[in-house]
Design a protein around this motif. Structure first.
Motif, PDB file in Angstrom:
ATOM      1  N   TRP A 181       0.834  -1.203   0.000  1.00 37.96           N
ATOM      2  CA  TRP A 181       0.000   0.000   0.000  1.00 37.96           C
ATOM      3  C   TRP A 181       0.868   1.253   0.000  1.00 37.96           C
ATOM      4  O   TRP A 181       0.622   2.200  -0.738  1.00 37.96           O
ATOM      5  N   ALA A 182       1.932   1.254   0.800  1.00 37.75           N
ATOM      6  CA  ALA A 182       2.822   2.410   0.869  1.00 37.75           C
ATOM      7  C   ALA A 182       3.545   2.631  -0.459  1.00 37.75           C
ATOM      8  O   ALA A 182       3.688   3.768  -0.917  1.00 37.75           O
ATOM      9  N   VAL A 183       3.997   1.568  -1.079  1.00 37.16           N
ATOM     10  CA  VAL A 183       4.707   1.696  -2.362  1.00 37.16           C
ATOM     11  C   VAL A 183       3.761   2.193  -3.449  1.00 37.16           C
ATOM     12  O   VAL A 183       4.102   3.097  -4.219  1.00 37.16           O
ATOM     13  N   PHE A 184       2.556   1.625  -3.524  1.00 34.74           N
ATOM     14  CA  PHE A 184       1.592   2.071  -4.527  1.00 34.74           C
ATOM     15  C   PHE A 184       1.168   3.509  -4.288  1.00 34.74           C
ATOM     16  O   PHE A 184       0.997   4.279  -5.229  1.00 34.74           O
ATOM     17  N   SER A 185       1.006   3.879  -3.033  1.00 29.14           N
ATOM     18  CA  SER A 185       0.632   5.250  -2.705  1.00 29.14           C
ATOM     19  C   SER A 185       1.736   6.226  -3.105  1.00 29.14           C
ATOM     20  O   SER A 185       1.462   7.305  -3.639  1.00 29.14           O
ATOM     21  N   LEU A 186       2.968   5.845  -2.866  1.00 36.08           N
ATOM     22  CA  LEU A 186       4.100   6.674  -3.267  1.00 36.08           C
ATOM     23  C   LEU A 186       4.152   6.827  -4.775  1.00 36.08           C
ATOM     24  O   LEU A 186       4.350   7.927  -5.298  1.00 36.08           O
ATOM     25  N   HIS A 187       3.935   5.732  -5.481  1.00 34.68           N
ATOM     26  CA  HIS A 187       3.938   5.768  -6.939  1.00 34.68           C
ATOM     27  C   HIS A 187       2.821   6.675  -7.465  1.00 34.68           C
ATOM     28  O   HIS A 187       3.037   7.471  -8.386  1.00 34.68           O
ATOM     29  N   ASN A 188       1.630   6.560  -6.878  1.00 34.88           N
ATOM     30  CA  ASN A 188       0.506   7.401  -7.311  1.00 34.88           C
ATOM     31  C   ASN A 188       0.766   8.877  -7.039  1.00 34.88           C
ATOM     32  O   ASN A 188       0.392   9.730  -7.849  1.00 34.88           O
ATOM     33  N   ALA A 189       1.388   9.191  -5.910  1.00 32.22           N
ATOM     34  CA  ALA A 189       1.693  10.590  -5.597  1.00 32.22           C
ATOM     35  C   ALA A 189       2.681  11.163  -6.613  1.00 32.22           C
ATOM     36  O   ALA A 189       2.521  12.305  -7.068  1.00 32.22           O
ATOM     37  N   ARG A 190       3.680  10.372  -6.973  1.00 33.83           N
ATOM     38  CA  ARG A 190       4.643  10.837  -7.982  1.00 33.83           C
ATOM     39  C   ARG A 190       3.961  11.027  -9.331  1.00 33.83           C
ATOM     40  O   ARG A 190       4.236  11.978 -10.056  1.00 33.83           O
ATOM     41  N   GLU A 191       3.050  10.130  -9.672  1.00 33.25           N
ATOM     42  CA  GLU A 191       2.334  10.227 -10.942  1.00 33.25           C
ATOM     43  C   GLU A 191       1.436  11.461 -10.974  1.00 33.25           C
ATOM     44  O   GLU A 191       1.356  12.153 -11.990  1.00 33.25           O
ATOM     45  N   GLU A 192       0.775  11.770  -9.865  1.00 27.13           N
ATOM     46  CA  GLU A 192      -0.068  12.960  -9.788  1.00 27.13           C
ATOM     47  C   GLU A 192       0.754  14.238  -9.941  1.00 27.13           C
ATOM     48  O   GLU A 192       0.327  15.181 -10.617  1.00 27.13           O
ATOM     49  N   ARG A 193       1.936  14.277  -9.318  1.00 26.66           N
ATOM     50  CA  ARG A 193       2.806  15.453  -9.471  1.00 26.66           C
ATOM     51  C   ARG A 193       3.266  15.611 -10.905  1.00 26.66           C
ATOM     52  O   ARG A 193       3.311  16.724 -11.448  1.00 26.66           O
ATOM     53  N   ARG A 194       3.599  14.508 -11.552  1.00 29.61           N
ATOM     54  CA  ARG A 194       4.046  14.547 -12.940  1.00 29.61           C
ATOM     55  C   ARG A 194       2.910  15.032 -13.843  1.00 29.61           C
ATOM     56  O   ARG A 194       3.122  15.873 -14.725  1.00 29.61           O
ATOM     57  N   THR A 195       1.700  14.543 -13.612  1.00 23.90           N
ATOM     58  CA  THR A 195       0.547  14.962 -14.409  1.00 23.90           C
ATOM     59  C   THR A 195       0.254  16.444 -14.207  1.00 23.90           C
ATOM     60  O   THR A 195      -0.022  17.168 -15.166  1.00 23.90           O
ATOM     61  N   ALA A 196       0.325  16.903 -12.962  1.00 24.50           N
ATOM     62  CA  ALA A 196       0.084  18.325 -12.678  1.00 24.50           C
ATOM     63  C   ALA A 196       1.123  19.196 -13.374  1.00 24.50           C
ATOM     64  O   ALA A 196       0.796  20.270 -13.899  1.00 24.50           O
ATOM     65  N   ARG A 197       2.365  18.739 -13.402  1.00 27.19           N
ATOM     66  CA  ARG A 197       3.426  19.489 -14.088  1.00 27.19           C
ATOM     67  C   ARG A 197       3.159  19.567 -15.591  1.00 27.19           C
ATOM     68  O   ARG A 197       3.339  20.625 -16.213  1.00 27.19           O
ATOM     69  N   ILE A 198       2.682  18.489 -16.174  1.00 27.74           N
ATOM     70  CA  ILE A 198       2.376  18.473 -17.607  1.00 27.74           C
ATOM     71  C   ILE A 198       1.206  19.400 -17.908  1.00 27.74           C
ATOM     72  O   ILE A 198       1.229  20.161 -18.884  1.00 27.74           O
ATOM     73  N   VAL A 199       0.175  19.375 -17.066  1.00 25.33           N
ATOM     74  CA  VAL A 199      -0.987  20.239 -17.276  1.00 25.33           C
ATOM     75  C   VAL A 199      -0.579  21.702 -17.166  1.00 25.33           C
ATOM     76  O   VAL A 199      -1.002  22.536 -17.984  1.00 25.33           O
ATOM     77  N   ARG A 200       0.256  22.044 -16.183  1.00 25.27           N
ATOM     78  CA  ARG A 200       0.741  23.428 -16.058  1.00 25.27           C
ATOM     79  C   ARG A 200       1.523  23.850 -17.284  1.00 25.27           C
ATOM     80  O   ARG A 200       1.376  24.969 -17.782  1.00 25.27           O
ATOM     81  N   ALA A 201       2.348  22.959 -17.802  1.00 25.52           N
ATOM     82  CA  ALA A 201       3.141  23.276 -18.986  1.00 25.52           C
ATOM     83  C   ALA A 201       2.240  23.500 -20.203  1.00 25.52           C
ATOM     84  O   ALA A 201       2.492  24.387 -21.022  1.00 25.52           O
ATOM     85  N   MET A 202       1.182  22.695 -20.312  1.00 25.61           N
ATOM     86  CA  MET A 202       0.268  22.852 -21.433  1.00 25.61           C
ATOM     87  C   MET A 202      -0.505  24.161 -21.335  1.00 25.61           C
ATOM     88  O   MET A 202      -0.740  24.828 -22.333  1.00 25.61           O
ATOM     89  N   ARG A 203      -0.894  24.548 -20.123  1.00 22.47           N
ATOM     90  CA  ARG A 203      -1.625  25.807 -19.932  1.00 22.47           C
ATOM     91  C   ARG A 203      -0.718  27.015 -20.221  1.00 22.47           C
ATOM     92  O   ARG A 203      -1.177  28.012 -20.752  1.00 22.47           O
ATOM     93  N   ASN A 204       0.530  26.920 -19.854  1.00 25.79           N
ATOM     94  CA  ASN A 204       1.471  28.021 -20.074  1.00 25.79           C
ATOM     95  C   ASN A 204       1.864  28.169 -21.533  1.00 25.79           C
ATOM     96  O   ASN A 204       2.305  29.233 -21.943  1.00 25.79           O
ATOM     97  N   SER A 205       1.735  27.104 -22.298  1.00 24.40           N
ATOM     98  CA  SER A 205       2.162  27.173 -23.702  1.00 24.40           C
ATOM     99  C   SER A 205       1.123  27.848 -24.604  1.00 24.40           C
ATOM    100  O   SER A 205       1.415  28.174 -25.728  1.00 24.40           O
ATOM    101  N   ARG A 206      -0.076  28.034 -24.120  1.00 27.72           N
ATOM    102  CA  ARG A 206      -1.128  28.655 -24.937  1.00 27.72           C
ATOM    103  C   ARG A 206      -0.942  30.121 -25.063  1.00 27.72           C
ATOM    104  O   ARG A 206      -0.452  30.885 -24.456  1.00 27.72           O
TER     105      ARG A 206
END
Length: 66
Positions: free
Chosen positions: A41-66
């Motif tokens: 559970w701890a490993v999967f939770s850590l993986h999901n948190a990293r994935e959410e941060r990566r997704t948020a970074r991509i969304v911010r980059a896409m919003r800034n590129s417009r």
């Protein structure tokens, strides 16, 4: 951080500021049988948190590129 999540799952949650998850994980961790699900559970939770941060970074980059 993955090593901490495997060896001390409750500490992994505490270091990320998830106190309620840490308490539940510790209760699960104190039994021999429950330690493995707690570690997974701890490993999967850590993986999901990293994935959410990566997704948020991509969304911010896409919003800034417009």
């Amino acid at each position: 951080m993955i090593l901490i999540a495997i060896l001390l799952p409750a500490l992994s949650f505490l270091l990320r500021g998830k106190i309620l998850h840490a308490i539940v994980c510790f209760v699960l961790q104190i039994t021999i049988i429950g330690w493995l699900p707690a570690a997974l559970w701890a490993v999967f939770s850590l993986h999901n948190a990293r994935e959410e941060r990566r997704t948020a970074r991509i969304v911010r980059a896409m919003r800034n590129s417009r």
